[in-house]
Motif scaffolding. Structure first.
Motif, PDB file in Angstrom:
ATOM      1  N   ALA A  66      11.489   1.239 -10.118  1.00  0.00           N
ATOM      2  CA  ALA A  66      10.384   0.836 -10.997  1.00  0.00           C
ATOM      3  C   ALA A  66      10.292   1.765 -12.204  1.00  0.00           C
ATOM      4  N   VAL A  67      10.504   3.048 -11.998  1.00  0.00           N
ATOM      5  CA  VAL A  67      10.480   4.007 -13.109  1.00  0.00           C
ATOM      6  C   VAL A  67      11.663   3.753 -14.049  1.00  0.00           C
ATOM      7  N   ALA A  68      12.856   3.533 -13.502  1.00  0.00           N
ATOM      8  CA  ALA A  68      14.034   3.247 -14.332  1.00  0.00           C
ATOM      9  C   ALA A  68      13.831   1.956 -15.119  1.00  0.00           C
ATOM     10  N   ASP A 116       0.832  -1.214   0.000  1.00  0.00           N
ATOM     11  CA  ASP A 116       0.000   0.000   0.000  1.00  0.00           C
ATOM     12  C   ASP A 116       0.861   1.256   0.000  1.00  0.00           C
ATOM     13  N   ALA A 117       1.927   1.254   0.795  1.00  0.00           N
ATOM     14  CA  ALA A 117       2.808   2.421   0.859  1.00  0.00           C
ATOM     15  C   ALA A 117       3.521   2.640  -0.471  1.00  0.00           C
ATOM     16  N   LEU A 118       3.926   1.556  -1.128  1.00  0.00           N
ATOM     17  CA  LEU A 118       4.584   1.686  -2.430  1.00  0.00           C
ATOM     18  C   LEU A 118       3.608   2.216  -3.471  1.00  0.00           C
ATOM     19  N   SER A 119       2.377   1.737  -3.460  1.00  0.00           N
ATOM     20  CA  SER A 119       1.356   2.268  -4.382  1.00  0.00           C
ATOM     21  C   SER A 119       1.169   3.763  -4.174  1.00  0.00           C
ATOM     22  N   ALA A 120       1.101   4.182  -2.928  1.00  0.00           N
ATOM     23  CA  ALA A 120       0.925   5.601  -2.616  1.00  0.00           C
ATOM     24  C   ALA A 120       2.123   6.419  -3.091  1.00  0.00           C
ATOM     25  N   ARG A 121       3.327   5.887  -2.888  1.00  0.00           N
ATOM     26  CA  ARG A 121       4.532   6.617  -3.310  1.00  0.00           C
ATOM     27  C   ARG A 121       4.580   6.760  -4.820  1.00  0.00           C
ATOM     28  N   LEU A 122       4.233   5.712  -5.545  1.00  0.00           N
ATOM     29  CA  LEU A 122       4.198   5.787  -7.014  1.00  0.00           C
ATOM     30  C   LEU A 122       3.155   6.794  -7.484  1.00  0.00           C
ATOM     31  N   ALA A 123       2.034   6.871  -6.793  1.00  0.00           N
ATOM     32  CA  ALA A 123       1.009   7.871  -7.129  1.00  0.00           C
ATOM     33  C   ALA A 123       1.538   9.278  -6.852  1.00  0.00           C
ATOM     34  N   ASP A 124       2.261   9.445  -5.747  1.00  0.00           N
ATOM     35  CA  ASP A 124       2.823  10.751  -5.393  1.00  0.00           C
ATOM     36  C   ASP A 124       3.774  11.267  -6.464  1.00  0.00           C
ATOM     37  N   ILE A 125       4.564  10.372  -7.055  1.00  0.00           N
ATOM     38  CA  ILE A 125       5.514  10.819  -8.075  1.00  0.00           C
ATOM     39  C   ILE A 125       4.910  10.758  -9.478  1.00  0.00           C
ATOM     40  N   LYS A 126       3.617  10.474  -9.524  1.00  0.00           N
ATOM     41  CA  LYS A 126       2.853  10.426 -10.774  1.00  0.00           C
ATOM     42  C   LYS A 126       3.444   9.436 -11.788  1.00  0.00           C
ATOM     43  N   ALA A 127       3.836   8.282 -11.273  1.00  0.00           N
ATOM     44  CA  ALA A 127       4.350   7.210 -12.134  1.00  0.00           C
ATOM     45  C   ALA A 127       3.167   6.555 -12.839  1.00  0.00           C
ATOM     46  N   GLU A 128       3.114   6.704 -14.144  1.00  0.00           N
ATOM     47  CA  GLU A 128       2.006   6.143 -14.917  1.00  0.00           C
ATOM     48  C   GLU A 128       2.340   4.745 -15.408  1.00  0.00           C
ATOM     49  N   ASN A 129       1.323   3.897 -15.468  1.00  0.00           N
ATOM     50  CA  ASN A 129       1.437   2.537 -16.002  1.00  0.00           C
ATOM     51  C   ASN A 129       2.339   1.635 -15.166  1.00  0.00           C
ATOM     52  N   ILE A 130       2.506   1.962 -13.896  1.00  0.00           N
ATOM     53  CA  ILE A 130       3.205   1.076 -12.964  1.00  0.00           C
ATOM     54  C   ILE A 130       2.188   0.665 -11.914  1.00  0.00           C
ATOM     55  N   THR A 131       1.906  -0.632 -11.871  1.00  0.00           N
ATOM     56  CA  THR A 131       0.875  -1.156 -10.989  1.00  0.00           C
ATOM     57  C   THR A 131       1.489  -2.045  -9.924  1.00  0.00           C
ATOM     58  N   VAL A 132       1.168  -1.773  -8.674  1.00  0.00           N
ATOM     59  CA  VAL A 132       1.602  -2.627  -7.578  1.00  0.00           C
ATOM     60  C   VAL A 132       0.550  -3.710  -7.408  1.00  0.00           C
ATOM     61  N   ARG A 133       1.019  -4.957  -7.412  1.00  0.00           N
ATOM     62  CA  ARG A 133       0.121  -6.103  -7.271  1.00  0.00           C
ATOM     63  C   ARG A 133       0.573  -6.935  -6.072  1.00  0.00           C
TER      64      ARG A 133
END
Length: 132
Positions: A91-93, A32-49
């Motif tokens: 994940a972005v790299a 959940d924290a990783l999903s929130a962090r990816l949303a904060d940096i506006k990482a598109e098309n990266i899904t935490v499962r």
């Protein structure tokens, strides 16, 4: 916009606790924290499962970075309080790489030290080499 990337997070184990009948998903908070962090940096098309088990119980938290046509990395020994930013950036790299192979110098320290495996994409064939 980069490739669709899945970040699989093992929720069965956690660095500070283990699975119990009363707490079957101790790693869910990390996911959940990783999903929130990816949303904060506006990482598109990266899904935490969230996944039940990545079979690396001795090295929690464990994540896998995966995408079609790319090498898959499994990384362990992660801590939410120390590595969320690094894993989000990794994940972005990974997403921005052509084949999933992130150059060594561009990997966060937790990525370099925590790699458990690197698996080639389905259908991968090693390039032919010239005989010596």
């Amino acid at each position: 916009m980069g490739a669709n990337v899945d970040v699989f997070v093992c929720v069965t184990c956690a660095a500070d606790q283990r699975w119990t009948k009363e707490n079957p998903h101790p790693g869910a908070g990390f996911a959940d924290a990783l999903s929130a962090r990816l949303a904060d940096i506006k990482a598109e098309n990266i899904t935490v499962r969230q996944v039940e088990c990545l079979a690396v119980c001795k090295r929690p938290h464990t994540v896998a970075l995966a995408a079609d046509g790319k090498w898959t990395y499994i990384i362990g020994d992660l801590k939410a309080e120390d590595h969320l930013e690094d894993i989000a950036n990794a994940a972005v790299a990974f997403q921005q790489s052509d084949n999933g192979l992130v150059p060594w110098k561009e990997r966060p320290l937790c990525f370099r030290q925590g790699v458990i495996s690197r698996t080639p994409p389905l259908g991968f064939e090693h390039p032919a080499t010239e005989p010596a």
